[in-house]
Each structure stands twice: as structure tokens, then as C-alpha cells.
Write a protein that holds these residues in place. Structure first.
Motif, short mmCIF file in Angstrom:
data_model
loop_
_atom_site.label_atom_id
_atom_site.label_comp_id
_atom_site.label_asym_id
_atom_site.label_seq_id
_atom_site.Cartn_x
_atom_site.Cartn_y
_atom_site.Cartn_z
N GLY A 31 0.72 -1.23 -0.05
CA GLY A 31 0.12 -0.02 -0.01
C GLY A 31 0.76 1.40 0.01
O GLY A 31 0.52 2.21 -0.63
N GLN A 32 2.21 1.25 0.57
CA GLN A 32 2.67 2.28 0.85
C GLN A 32 3.63 2.51 -0.39
O GLN A 32 3.83 3.70 -0.89
N VAL A 33 4.14 1.55 -1.09
CA VAL A 33 4.88 1.51 -2.29
C VAL A 33 4.09 1.91 -3.62
O VAL A 33 4.44 2.86 -4.26
N GLY A 34 2.90 1.25 -3.74
CA GLY A 34 2.08 1.96 -4.78
C GLY A 34 2.61 1.48 -5.98
O GLY A 34 3.17 0.25 -6.07
N GLY A 35 2.42 2.44 -7.19
CA GLY A 35 2.72 1.92 -8.70
C GLY A 35 1.71 0.53 -9.03
O GLY A 35 1.02 0.48 -8.68
N ASN A 36 2.63 -0.41 -9.50
CA ASN A 36 1.99 -1.59 -9.81
C ASN A 36 1.69 -2.70 -8.95
O ASN A 36 1.04 -3.44 -8.77
#
Ligand code: HEM
Ligand code: HEM
Lengths: 231, 150
Positions: A31-36
Motif C-alpha cells: 500500500g505504501q509503495v504503490g505503482g504496480n
């Protein structure tokens, strides 16, 4: 006192616990990294839906110490525990507060996620049930609530360290192997047989299907090519 | 003579500031419109990645995002636009106006990722587009996490 060995946590409860812990950690990171990674975030979320529903059903039809009725924290039980007179195996009344707290916050977190969006390229599978405006508010809630979830998990870990070092009571081992050494009379867990397991698994699978949105009517097909202008 | 000069100076200053200074309400409107347009185009690329890949569709969408990213969006964060309403109440955080270096870094990463996506889209290589798309989405998110209210 004579010490004996009892079967405390049945295998489904233990598998539930460790899968939940792993998938919650992975969900917080993705959730914190995001992107794909948001795609994996959503898949983990569906796994968590299944785990939580499984655990709730197991709280009624699982084996002795996994049942909510067995460890539901009433004020009377809590005061007995605080006076130091609690002797029963399983979650103690304060620990039970933490169990219900963790389960409830995980459930709210995962539910809000199903309706959330990131305004970039991801919509929760159930967003269309509530519309974008409500989705935006639930997304805000999802961002806030995760802080509470992390706090509860930190407390959970602190409590386990406390029991290990101060009370000299290793809670982790029974959660891994199932067996616990107890002092005084206590019985091994009973119940939670194959049929109960099957029922819990079926209900969990049904919940995952519901949460995945796969049952929602497909969006209207795109307009036929001839009417889509090339500009 | 002197008063004429002053008048001309005032007029020139006004004209210059009118050109540089977008009205707060318009600035908020246009940035919201730009972001919403990028959202549309991110969705088009995602649809192509999830379903049947359509090279032309992806090129169109990536070019729009690239154009907006390189349009000098920073000019739409005029002083005073930390509050106010465009198409709706602004969601910008006041920190965007005070943490210049951090915003600049994120905006630079965002521009680079948008340029990269447009370049990759032209090749039609779906796997490469997916990677560049994820990277770009990450830069959108890092700005939203730090500088946009939920
Ligand atoms: C994100 C991480 C975690 C979550 C959400 C979580 C959640 C829970 C929940 C819901 C229970 C109740 C079990 C049940 O009756 O179904 C529980 C119990 C337990 N957890 Fe965790 N847990 C996490 C991480 C951990 C870790 C890393 C450890 C070990 C180092 C651990 C050790 C235990 C133990 C020993 C119990 C049993 C406590 C008792 O005897 O009353 N947990 N946890
Ligand atoms: C218990 C399970 C879940 C946990 C622990 C979790 C955790 C998180 C975390 C830590 C974030 C980032 C928040 C931030 O940076 O402030 C996040 C964002 C998000 N999550 Fe979850 N999540 C869960 C379930 C879900 C589910 C099931 C979905 C949808 C299928 C979902 C969709 C989203 C979306 C759309 C965002 C917003 C990303 C953004 O705003 O850029 N989450 N989640």
C-alpha cells in the motif's frame, strides 16, 4: 504442581494467524509503495477478507479455545484476571480484548479498501456500489486507520515480549506447534472437525467472491467501432 | 512628461503581472482539470494493459500525459492558491508552497517518468509499458502522499 501438556491452538487457527500476519505486513508495504504493487495490494486484501471470515466462522464452530464464547472478555473475567486469579488456558481476558480489537480493525481496513481508489489507475472492486465521492472519503479513512492498525500490532508484539520476559510465559510456541505446557488441570481442545472446517472454508470462499466484485454486472460494452470517432 | 512615464510604467507592470499571474480560482481549476485529464489517460493505458493491448490508444494517452507533465504545471500553484475553490475546494496541502526542494525533486521524477512512458509507448512493447506505467504511477502517488489532502 503437576504440569501437563494440552492441545491449545488447532491447526486452522494457527494457519490463520500466521497467514494473517504475513499478509497484513505485505499489504502495509505494498500500500505504501504503490505503482504496480497496488495490484498485489488488492489481491492480498482479498486473501485477508477470506482469512477474517474464516476466523469469525471458526470462532463459533472451531475447537474449544478458538471459540469466541470461550474467551469473550466480560468485565467480571477481566477483573478476575487483574486480581491475578485467572487460571484458564487460551487467550486471557486482556489478550482477548486485543484479539477482538485486531480482528475488528483489520476488518474495517480491508472493507474500506474494497471501496477505495488511488486517483491514479486503481479502483477498489466494489467502488461502483458507492460512487466516487464516498469512495474518496473511504480512501481517506483507509489511510488514517492503517496507523491504528500498526499501533495495535505494535502493542500485540510488545505484549508477547512482556509475557515472555516478565511472566516467563512463551505464548509464541503454542501458536506455532499447537501444544502448551500448563500447570494445574486443563483439557485439550475438542471439536472443530472436518465438517466445521469445510463449512468455514466455503463461507470464506463465498466472502472472497463477494468482495472481488466478480458478480457485479459487467460495464456496458464499448460503443461499436464505427461510431467511435477516430479523433 | 513625468506623469506620462509613470502611467506607462504602471500600465506595463500591470500588463506583465496580468500575463504572469493567473487568477487563483482559474489556477486551481486548471490544475484540477490537468490532473483529471491525466487520470483519464492513466485509465486508458491500464485498460490496454489489462485487456487487449491497443498500441495507438496507449500512444495517444502517453502523449497527453507527457504534454501535461512538461507544461509547467508549477505555474498553476500561484501564491494564495493554497486555499480556494476551482471545480471544487482545493485539496493541496500548504507544504507544497513551502517545501520547494522536495516538490521540485518529485516533479522532476514525475516528468522523467512521463517522458519515459511516452518513449516506451511508441515501441508498442506492452511489458516495457507496464513497467514504465507503474513507475509513473509511483511518482503520482508520492506527490499525493505528501502534498495532497485525502
Ligand atoms: C501483522 C501482524 C499480526 C497480526 C495482525 C496478528 C493478529 C493476531 C490475532 C488476530 C490473534 C488472535 C488469534 C486467534 O485467536 O485467532 C493473535 C494471537 C497471537 N499472535 Fe499475532 N498477529 C500478528 C503478528 C504476530 C507476530 C509477529 C507474532 C510472534 C512473534 C504473533 C504472536 C501471536 C501469539 C503468540 C498469539 C496468541 C496470544 C495468546 O496466547 O493469547 N503475532 N495475533
Ligand atoms: C487489511 C488489509 C489492508 C491493509 C493493511 C492496507 C494498507 C494500506 C496502506 C498502508 C496504504 C497506504 C496508505 C498511506 O500511504 O497513507 C493503503 C492504500 C490503499 N489501499 Fe489498502 N490496505 C488493505 C486492504 C486494501 C484492499 C482490499 C484494497 C482494495 C482492493 C485496498 C486499496 C487501497 C488503495 C486504493 C489505496 C490508496 C493508494 C493511494 O492513495 O495512493 N486496500 N492500504
Amino acid at each position: 504442581m503437576n504440569s501437563q501438556r494440552i492441545y491449545l491452538w488447532d491447526l486452522p487457527t494457527r494457519l490463520f494467524h500466521w497467514l494473517l500476519a504475513l499478509s497484513i505486513v505485505a499489504a502495509v508495504i505494498t500500500g505504501q509503495v504503490g505503482g504496480n504493487w497496488i495490484e498485489w495490494h488488492a489481491k492480498l486484501g482479498l486473501l485477508i477478507v477470506g482469512l477474517l471470515v474464516f476466523r469469525v466462522v471458526w470462532g463459533f464452530i472451531g475447537s474449544t479455545y478458538a471459540r469466541f464464547g470461550e474467551f469473550f472478555p466480560t468485565p467480571a473475567k477481566i477483573s478476575t484476571y487483574l486480581k491475578g486469579a485467572w487460571r484458564r488456558p487460551g487467550h486471557n481476558p486482556l489478550g482477548a480484548l486485543s484479539v477482538f480489537g485486531l480482528l475488528a480493525v483489520c476488518a474495517l481496513q480491508v472493507t474500506s479498501g474494497l471501496f477505495a481508489n488511488d486517483d491514479i489507475a486503481f479502483n477498489g472492486p466494489l467502488l461502483d456500489l458507492v460512487g466516487k465521492a464516498v469512495s474518496d472519503r473511504l480512501t481517506g479513512f483507509h489511510h488514517l486507520l492503517v496507523n491504528l492498525l500498526i499501533l495495535l500490532v505494535a502493542l500485540h508484539l510488545a505484549a508477547i515480549v512482556f509475557y515472555a520476559h516478565v511472566r516467563k510465559d512463551n505464548l509464541v510456541k503454542p501458536m506455532v506447534v499447537g501444544w502448551k505446557e500448563t500447570e494445574g488441570p486443563a483439557e485439550s481442545a475438542k471439536g472443530g472437525g472436518f465438517v466445521a472446517l469445510l463449512v468455514a472454508l466455503i463461507l470464506a470462499a463465498a466472502a472472497v467472491y463477494g468482495a472481488s466484485g466478480a458478480w457485479m454486472p459487467a460495464p456496458p460494452p464499448p460503443a461499436p467501432a464505427a461510431t467511435t470517432p477516430s479523433w | 512628461m513625468k506623469s506620462k512615464l509613470t502611467l506607462a510604467l504602471v500600465a506595463a507592470t500591470l500588463a506583465a503581472s496580468a500575463q504572469a499571474q493567473v487568477k487563483v480560482e482559474d489556477a486551481i481549476k486548471w490544475r484540477q482539470a490537468n490532473y483529471a485529464t491525466m487520470g483519464w489517460n492513466m485509465g486508458r493505458i491500464k485498460a490496454s494493459l489489462d485487456g487487449a493491448y491497443n498500441k495507438d490508444e496507449v500512444i495517444q494517452a502517453a502523449n497527453v500525459i507527457q504534454a501535461i507533465a512538461n507544461s509547467g504545471m508549477g505555474k498553476l500553484y500561484v501564491p494564495g492558491s493554497d486555499k480556494g475553490s476551482g471545480f471544487h475546494e482545493t485539496k493541496v496541502k500548504p507544504e507544497l508552497f513551502t517545501e520547494g526542494a522536495k516538490v521540485g525533486k518529485i516533479a522532476g521524477d514525475f516528468n522523467a517518468a512521463a517522458n519515459d512512458l511516452a518513449k516506451v509507448a511508441a515501441t508498442g512493447d506492452a511489458a516495457a509499458v507496464k513497467a514504465a506505467f507503474g513507475k509513473l504511477g509511483g511518482t503520482c502517488k508520492s506527490c499525493h502522499d505528501d502534498f495532497r489532502n485525502k
